[in-house]
Design an enzyme around this catalytic site. Structure first.
Site, PDB file in Angstrom:
ATOM      1  N   LYS A 167      -7.822 -32.557  69.945  1.00 56.47           N
ATOM      2  CA  LYS A 167      -8.035 -31.364  69.124  1.00 56.47           C
ATOM      3  C   LYS A 167      -6.733 -30.851  68.508  1.00 56.47           C
ATOM      4  O   LYS A 167      -6.669 -30.586  67.303  1.00 56.47           O
ATOM      5  CB  LYS A 167      -8.705 -30.282  69.964  1.00 56.47           C
ATOM      6  N   THR A 225      -3.965 -32.522  68.117  1.00 56.51           N
ATOM      7  CA  THR A 225      -3.502 -33.574  67.210  1.00 56.51           C
ATOM      8  C   THR A 225      -4.187 -33.454  65.855  1.00 56.51           C
ATOM      9  O   THR A 225      -3.541 -33.577  64.800  1.00 56.51           O
ATOM     10  CB  THR A 225      -3.784 -34.963  67.823  1.00 56.51           C
ATOM     11  N   ARG A 228      -1.182 -22.623  70.250  1.00 56.81           N
ATOM     12  CA  ARG A 228      -0.676 -21.943  71.441  1.00 56.81           C
ATOM     13  C   ARG A 228       0.550 -22.658  72.013  1.00 56.81           C
ATOM     14  O   ARG A 228       0.784 -23.825  71.728  1.00 56.81           O
ATOM     15  CB  ARG A 228      -1.767 -21.889  72.515  1.00 56.81           C
ATOM     16  N   LYS A 232      -3.234 -32.222  82.484  1.00 59.01           N
ATOM     17  CA  LYS A 232      -3.655 -32.097  81.090  1.00 59.01           C
ATOM     18  C   LYS A 232      -2.584 -32.556  80.104  1.00 59.01           C
ATOM     19  O   LYS A 232      -2.873 -33.026  79.009  1.00 59.01           O
ATOM     20  CB  LYS A 232      -4.043 -30.640  80.803  1.00 59.01           C
ATOM     21  N   ALA A 260      -8.383 -21.288  77.795  1.00 54.90           N
ATOM     22  CA  ALA A 260      -9.711 -20.987  77.255  1.00 54.90           C
ATOM     23  C   ALA A 260     -10.789 -20.975  78.322  1.00 54.90           C
ATOM     24  O   ALA A 260     -11.854 -20.422  78.098  1.00 54.90           O
ATOM     25  CB  ALA A 260     -10.079 -21.994  76.169  1.00 54.90           C
ATOM     26  N   PHE A 280     -10.120 -26.011  74.501  1.00 58.02           N
ATOM     27  CA  PHE A 280     -11.233 -26.789  75.054  1.00 58.02           C
ATOM     28  C   PHE A 280     -12.381 -26.913  74.046  1.00 58.02           C
ATOM     29  O   PHE A 280     -12.155 -26.959  72.850  1.00 58.02           O
ATOM     30  CB  PHE A 280     -11.686 -26.200  76.396  1.00 58.02           C
ATOM     31  N   PHE A 301      -9.818 -43.945  67.331  1.00 58.92           N
ATOM     32  CA  PHE A 301      -9.126 -44.753  68.339  1.00 58.92           C
ATOM     33  C   PHE A 301      -9.220 -46.221  67.912  1.00 58.92           C
ATOM     34  O   PHE A 301     -10.196 -46.631  67.276  1.00 58.92           O
ATOM     35  CB  PHE A 301      -9.765 -44.579  69.720  1.00 58.92           C
ATOM     36  N   TRP A 326      -3.436 -39.774  63.900  1.00 58.18           N
ATOM     37  CA  TRP A 326      -2.615 -40.136  65.056  1.00 58.18           C
ATOM     38  C   TRP A 326      -1.726 -41.335  64.721  1.00 58.18           C
ATOM     39  O   TRP A 326      -0.551 -41.363  65.083  1.00 58.18           O
ATOM     40  CB  TRP A 326      -3.520 -40.470  66.255  1.00 58.18           C
TER      41      TRP A 326
END
Length: 559
Positions: free
Chosen positions: A74, A76, A97, A108, A276, A304, A384, A412
């Site tokens: 998210k 990214t 954030r 994480k 979150a 999240f 991916f 990415w």
């Protein structure tokens, strides 16, 4: 074939511009930047105040499906989208954030994006950065120290030591500190009582800093923190023990947004960091509002999945700050769809279109939930290398049945060049004027009805259960004038239910409310459900075991 570089290797090789140059692109004079080294700075309150009459840009929220071990990306995607918007000629700022040290050293990881869609300096952002979290921790614990000191020196406010609600915090996962007994050791150490620690990102001080509009508002909110109750059960506030002024002094610099840059030298505001799942999960209001005055497009994220971060972004942050989002992006991956469809992590590399179809129910629920707020939505498929054309097409076809569109994104691996299509479509969506944003529930709804509304409309729960003591507490707060506040649900991020192992889109489950906490300064009621903890623990193999300094003095292992 050359080896794929790690996130930290990519970040270390970045061609960063001096932070004054990034500020100049936004019209921020050098004298209004408070530099922290060469590549990060805070923006002065005076400059922010001067922007109040400027027109706002368009606000875009990036949210996601429920997180899985397969990865979603998210942050990214949030960073990549801003690079993509700037690439197609738009002036865009990313607002995210700050990272908490707890999950960074736990499981994480960091919070600066990944691959060729990152915010830099990555190491600083994921570690101490500009010291904001340390200031919040210190201000919070100053209040805790003042409470025990007040009791020690006579307890003028007649606080009931059994009803002190203010806990201590630290920015680390440490389950051993969830419940403690303090002031042991005899008369000179005070009166022994049960206490405990939360993680800093769950602190009401963090929430207050992220919702306050300026230092005056910050001090007022800090003074409104309820620290406990007297023997007659009336609340005691932080201002009653004269803590608000000193706390504000400690937070003076932390209140100002941090300016950094993406790998492609586009401006990024990184400020604040409430979780979150146990807090409201959004970056600061002051950063978002400032960015809206300085750019055509502001892309921000909520923590999240959309059941937590987006709901709180809409129902708490936007409600409190008067923000009106113009578009939303829901991030998904084929891998996560397969995992939601029942595929084990070790089997995700193999094509399984049937599992993608089955797992798309989770994505569909999030898309429909965002639409309930009147915000137009588009799906970003974060690519991916193992994804197949059939799996990608299955997601696109499914999303089309929802009256939305899904776009494949390769930011990415390719940076802004891999997300141009999404950038064009998001800009069109934001400019369409189709947003009819409204929160899920009105202010005047009862607190328990608000809890039920979120649980049933967003989580698709069948019922909410709560002990009489919880219901009585909610009624008491309503009688004291707090009934208009929104609710901040503390729930597992891994499922729509309170069972972290229940993937997909469950229906008719039960949401048990274990505890409620009044955050009067922040302006919401925290509702603790299921087994959620406000002080997380470390996993059996924490990420810290892989973090070290190499022979050249560089940090390794951050991600």
């Amino acid at each position: 074939m050359s080896a794929v570089k790690s996130d930290i290797e990519i970040a270390r090789a970045a061609d960063k511009k001096p932070i004054q140059e990034i500020g100049a692109r936004l019209g921020i004079p050098v004298e209004d930047l408070i530099p922290y080294g060469h590549d990060k700075a805070k923006i002065s309150a005076a400059f922010i105040a001067r922007q109040k009459d400027r027109k706002d840009g368009k606000l875009i929220l990036v949210t996601a499906i429920n997180p899985t071990p397969a990865g979603e990306g998210k942050t990214t995607t949030t960073v990549g989208l801003v690079d993509g918007l700037n690439r197609i000629g738009k002036q865009a700022i990313v607002c995210i954030r700050e990272a908490s040290l707890g999950p960074c050293f736990g499981v994480k990881g960091g919070a600066a994006g990944g691959g060729y869609a990152q915010v830099v300096p990555m190491e600083d952002i994921n570690l101490h950065f500009t010291g904001d979290f340390h200031a919040i921790t210190t201000a919070h614990n100053l209040l805790a120290a003042l409470i025990d000191n007040h009791i020690y020196w006579g307890n003028e406010q007649d606080m009931d030591t059994r009803r002190i609600t203010w806990r201590r915090v630290m920015d680390m996962n440490d389950r051993a500190l969830r419940e403690i007994v303090c002031s042991l050791g005899g008369v000179r150490n005070g009166y022994p009582r049960q206490a405990g620690f939360d993680i800093t990102v769950a602190s009401e001080v963090m929430a207050i800093l992220c919702l306050a509009t300026d230092l005056k508002d910050l001090e007022k909110r800090l003074g409104s923190i309820i620290i406990g109750y007297r023997r007659d059960k009336s609340p005691v506030f932080a201002r009653d023990i004269k803590a608000d002024g000193a706390m504000t002094v400690l937070l003076k610099d932390a209140m100002q947004p941090n300016l950094v840059q993406t790998l492609e030298n586009n401006p990024a505001f990184v400020h604040g960091g409430p979780f979150a799942n146990i807090a409201h999960g959004c970056n600061s209001v002051v950063a978002t509002k400032t960015a809206l005055k300085l750019a055509d497009y502001v892309v921000t994220e909520a923590g999240f999945g959309a059941d937590l971060g987006a709901e709180k972004f809409f129902d708490i942050k936007c409600r409190k700050a008067g923000l009106k989002p113009d578009a939303a992006v829901v991030v998904a991956t084929a891998r996560a769809m397969k995992m939601n469809g029942g595929v084990k992590k070790e089997d995700l590399g193999s094509e399984n279109i049937a599992a993608v179809h089955k797992g798309c129910a989770n994505l569909g629920r999030h898309v429909q939930n965002v639409k309930k707020f009147g915000v137009p939505v588009i799906v970003a498929i974060n690519h991916f290398a193992s994804d197949t054309e059939g799996e990608i097409q299955a997601i696109k076809d499914y999303v089309a049945t929802l009256g939305a569109e899904a776009v494949l994104c390769e930011h990415w691996a390719k940076g802004s060049a891999g997300i141009e299509e999404l950038a064009h479509k998001v800009a069109e969506l934001a400019e369409s004027g189709h947003s009819q944003f409204a929160p899920l529930y009105p202010d005047d709804m009862s607190l328990f009805h608000k809890i039920e509304t979120v649980a049933k409309d967003i989580y698709h729960a069948g019922e909410v259960i709560a002990d009489k003591s919880v219901r009585d507490q909610l009624h008491a707060w309503e009688a004291q004038g707090y009934g208009h506040l929104p609710v901040c649900m503390a729930k597992t991020q891994y499922s729509f239910s309170t069972d972290p192992n229940l993937r997909g889109a469950p229906e008719g489950h039960t949401v048990p409310v274990r505890e409620v906490r009044l955050s009067a300064g922040a302006g919401f009621v925290v509702v603790v459900t299921g087994e959620i903890m406000t002080m997380p623990g470390l996993p059996s193999v924490p990420s810290s075991e892989r973090i070290f300094l190499n022979e050249a003095g560089y940090i390794e292992g951050l991600f």
